[in-house]
Design a protein around this motif. Structure first.
Motif, PDB file in Angstrom:
ATOM      1  N   GLY A 180      34.345  35.589  44.414  1.00  0.00           N
ATOM      2  CA  GLY A 180      35.594  34.859  44.544  1.00  0.00           C
ATOM      3  C   GLY A 180      36.810  35.756  44.583  1.00  0.00           C
ATOM      4  O   GLY A 180      37.785  35.471  45.289  1.00  0.00           O
ATOM      5  N   GLU A 181      36.763  36.825  43.832  1.00  0.00           N
ATOM      6  CA  GLU A 181      37.936  37.691  43.759  1.00  0.00           C
ATOM      7  C   GLU A 181      38.266  38.279  45.124  1.00  0.00           C
ATOM      8  O   GLU A 181      39.439  38.341  45.513  1.00  0.00           O
ATOM      9  CB  GLU A 181      37.680  38.802  42.747  1.00  0.00           C
ATOM     10  CG  GLU A 181      38.903  39.684  42.497  1.00  0.00           C
ATOM     11  CD  GLU A 181      38.688  40.655  41.360  1.00  0.00           C
ATOM     12  OE1 GLU A 181      39.642  41.386  41.036  1.00  0.00           O
ATOM     13  OE2 GLU A 181      37.578  40.687  40.786  1.00  0.00           O
ATOM     14  N   SER A 182      37.260  38.733  45.871  1.00  0.00           N
ATOM     15  CA  SER A 182      37.524  39.315  47.192  1.00  0.00           C
ATOM     16  C   SER A 182      37.627  38.230  48.265  1.00  0.00           C
ATOM     17  O   SER A 182      38.450  38.312  49.180  1.00  0.00           O
ATOM     18  CB  SER A 182      36.413  40.306  47.561  1.00  0.00           C
ATOM     19  OG  SER A 182      35.152  39.672  47.599  1.00  0.00           O
ATOM     20  N   TRP A 183      36.787  37.196  48.151  1.00  0.00           N
ATOM     21  CA  TRP A 183      36.759  36.161  49.195  1.00  0.00           C
ATOM     22  C   TRP A 183      38.048  35.339  49.197  1.00  0.00           C
ATOM     23  O   TRP A 183      38.528  34.909  50.250  1.00  0.00           O
ATOM     24  CB  TRP A 183      35.539  35.245  48.980  1.00  0.00           C
ATOM     25  CG  TRP A 183      35.332  34.247  50.085  1.00  0.00           C
ATOM     26  CD1 TRP A 183      34.869  34.490  51.329  1.00  0.00           C
ATOM     27  CD2 TRP A 183      35.604  32.849  50.022  1.00  0.00           C
ATOM     28  NE1 TRP A 183      34.818  33.335  52.067  1.00  0.00           N
ATOM     29  CE2 TRP A 183      35.263  32.293  51.275  1.00  0.00           C
ATOM     30  CE3 TRP A 183      36.081  31.984  49.015  1.00  0.00           C
ATOM     31  CZ2 TRP A 183      35.396  30.934  51.565  1.00  0.00           C
ATOM     32  CZ3 TRP A 183      36.194  30.635  49.300  1.00  0.00           C
ATOM     33  CH2 TRP A 183      35.863  30.119  50.564  1.00  0.00           C
ATOM     34  N   CYS A 184      38.640  35.141  48.019  1.00  0.00           N
ATOM     35  CA  CYS A 184      39.843  34.317  47.916  1.00  0.00           C
ATOM     36  C   CYS A 184      41.132  35.120  48.153  1.00  0.00           C
ATOM     37  O   CYS A 184      42.237  34.560  48.063  1.00  0.00           O
ATOM     38  CB  CYS A 184      39.901  33.638  46.545  1.00  0.00           C
ATOM     39  SG  CYS A 184      38.606  32.374  46.324  1.00  0.00           S
ATOM     40  N   ASN A 185      41.026  36.445  48.420  1.00  0.00           N
ATOM     41  CA  ASN A 185      42.190  37.252  48.790  1.00  0.00           C
ATOM     42  C   ASN A 185      43.327  37.154  47.783  1.00  0.00           C
ATOM     43  O   ASN A 185      44.488  36.971  48.141  1.00  0.00           O
ATOM     44  CB  ASN A 185      42.702  36.867  50.172  1.00  0.00           C
ATOM     45  CG  ASN A 185      41.704  37.214  51.262  1.00  0.00           C
ATOM     46  OD1 ASN A 185      41.093  38.279  51.233  1.00  0.00           O
ATOM     47  ND2 ASN A 185      41.542  36.306  52.200  1.00  0.00           N
ATOM     48  N   GLY A 186      42.990  37.225  46.530  1.00  0.00           N
ATOM     49  CA  GLY A 186      44.013  37.247  45.499  1.00  0.00           C
ATOM     50  C   GLY A 186      44.389  35.886  44.950  1.00  0.00           C
ATOM     51  O   GLY A 186      45.157  35.804  43.982  1.00  0.00           O
TER      52      GLY A 186
END
Length: 306
Positions: free
Chosen positions: A277-283
Motif C-alpha cells: 500500500g505504501e508504494s501503490w498508493c503513492n503517499g
C-alpha cells in the motif's frame, strides 16, 4: 358153510339229516360272524377322513382344503408414521409440500427430522413460529402435527440462518456452513430467499458481497443466503473510488456518510488484491484486509483527507 350176516339197511328218511342241520347251523353262524365283522370294518373305514385340513386362522374346527384356499388373505395394517413418531425420528418425503408421503429413514442429508410435535390438533400452522421447520404434516389417523426440519448437507445449519444472523464456511462446493457469533471476518445474512437456489437472485446492494445457494431438488426447500462480509476496518472494505468516509482517529475503521461534508476522508484507489500500500498508493493513506478462505474478497484501499 355159515351164511353171511348183513346189518339191516335203514329206510331212507325225508329232509336233511341231523348232521346237515348242524353244518348249516355252523355255516349260518360263520356267515353272520363274518358279516358282522365286515360291517364293523366298513363303519370304521367310513369314519376315517381321507384328508386332514389345518386351520391356521386360530378359529374353530378345520375345514376341507378347498375352502381354505378360496378364503381371502388378511391385509397388512398400514403404518401411520405421524401417529408413531417421536422427536428425533427422521423421514424421507416421497411427496411434496402439499401432499407429503413419509417413509422412515436414517437422519442425515436429504432427510426431515422431527424437532417438535404439537398434540391435539391437525392445524399445520402450529409449527409456523419455529424458523427451523420446513414441513408440517398431520394425518387422519392421529390428532397431532409433526414439525419437520430438513437437512440439506450433513453438519450444516446455516441453511436455516435468518436475516441478521452470521454464518461462515468455505468456498468449496457442497461444503457445510454454520451459524456463528457475529464478529470480524464473519458473514452477515442480509437477504434470505426461499424458493431460490441461485445467488444471482440476490439484490445488488452496497453490502452484498457473497452468496450461498442451496439446491435441494424441491423448489419449496431451495434457499439462497445473500451475505455481507463483516470487515474489521468497516465500510472501507466496500468503498469505491471517490466514496466519502468518516474515519476514526487512528485510521483503522471507517463508515460511509450520506454527504461528503459529514466525512473526513475519501477513497483515491482500490484493488481486490493485497499489495504494498505504501508504494501503490503513492503517499496517500492506505488500508488493507486479507481474507484467506476467500481471497477474492481481500482488498487494498488508498484514501486521502477531505
Amino acid at each position: 358153510m355159515p351164511q353171511p350176516q348183513y346189518a339191516p339197511v335203514p329206510v331212507p328218511s325225508q329232509g336233511i339229516p341231523v348232521g346237515g342241520w348242524i353244518g348249516i347251523a355252523l355255516g349260518v353262524v360263520l356267515v353272520l360272524a363274518l358279516g358282522t365283522w365286515g360291517i364293523v370294518v366298513g363303519l370304521d373305514r367310513s369314519d376315517t377322513p381321507s384328508t386332514t385340513a389345518t386351520d391356521n386362522s386360530g378359529g374353530g374346527g378345520g375345514g376341507d382344503s378347498s375352502n381354505d384356499s378360496s378364503s381371502d388373505p388378511t391385509e397388512s395394517a398400514v403404518v401411520d408414521p405421524v401417529a408413531d413418531a417421536v422427536i428425533g425420528d427422521c423421514f424421507y418425503n416421497y411427496g411434496d409440500e402439499t401432499l407429503p408421503e413419509l417413509e422412515t429413514t436414517t437422519c442425515g442429508a436429504g432427510a426431515f427430522e422431527t424437532i417438535d410435535i404439537v398434540e391435539g390438533t391437525s392445524d399445520l400452522t402450529a409449527c409456523d413460529s419455529n424458523t427451523l421447520v420446513d414441513l408440517a404434516v398431520s394425518s387422519t389417523g392421529a390428532t397431532r402435527v409433526l414439525c419437520l426440519s430438513y437437512t440439506v448437507i450433513a453438519g450444516d445449519d446455516a441453511f436455516h440462518a435468518q436475516v441478521g444472523e452470521c454464518v461462515y464456511g468455505t468456498s468449496t462446493a457442497g461444503s457445510a456452513w454454520n451459524i456463528i457469533e457475529c464478529q470480524d471476518g464473519a458473514f452477515k445474512v442480509i437477504e434470505r430467499l426461499q424458493g431460490e437456489s441461485s445467488t444471482s437472485a440476490c439484490t445488488d446492494t452496497t453490502y452484498y458481497i457473497y452468496g450461498v445457494g442451496y439446491s435441494t431438488g424441491s423448489t419449496y426447500l431451495d434457499t439462497t443466503l445473500c451475505l455481507q462480509m463483516m470487515y474489521a476496518s468497516g465500510d472501507i472494505g466496500y468503498a469505491e473510488v471517490d466514496d466519502c468516509l468518516s474515519m476514526n482517529s487512528d485510521y483503522t475503521y471507517a463508515e460511509f456518510v450520506s454527504d461528503c461534508g459529514d466525512g473526513n476522508a475519501y477513497v483515491t484507489g482500490r484493488t481486490n488484491e493485497i499489495v504494498d500500500g505504501e508504494s501503490w498508493c503513492n503517499g496517500w493513506g492506505w488500508a488493507y484486509e486479507e481474507v484467506p478462505d476467500f481471497p477474492e474478497l481481500s482488498f487494498t484501499v488508498c484514501w486521502g483527507w477531505l
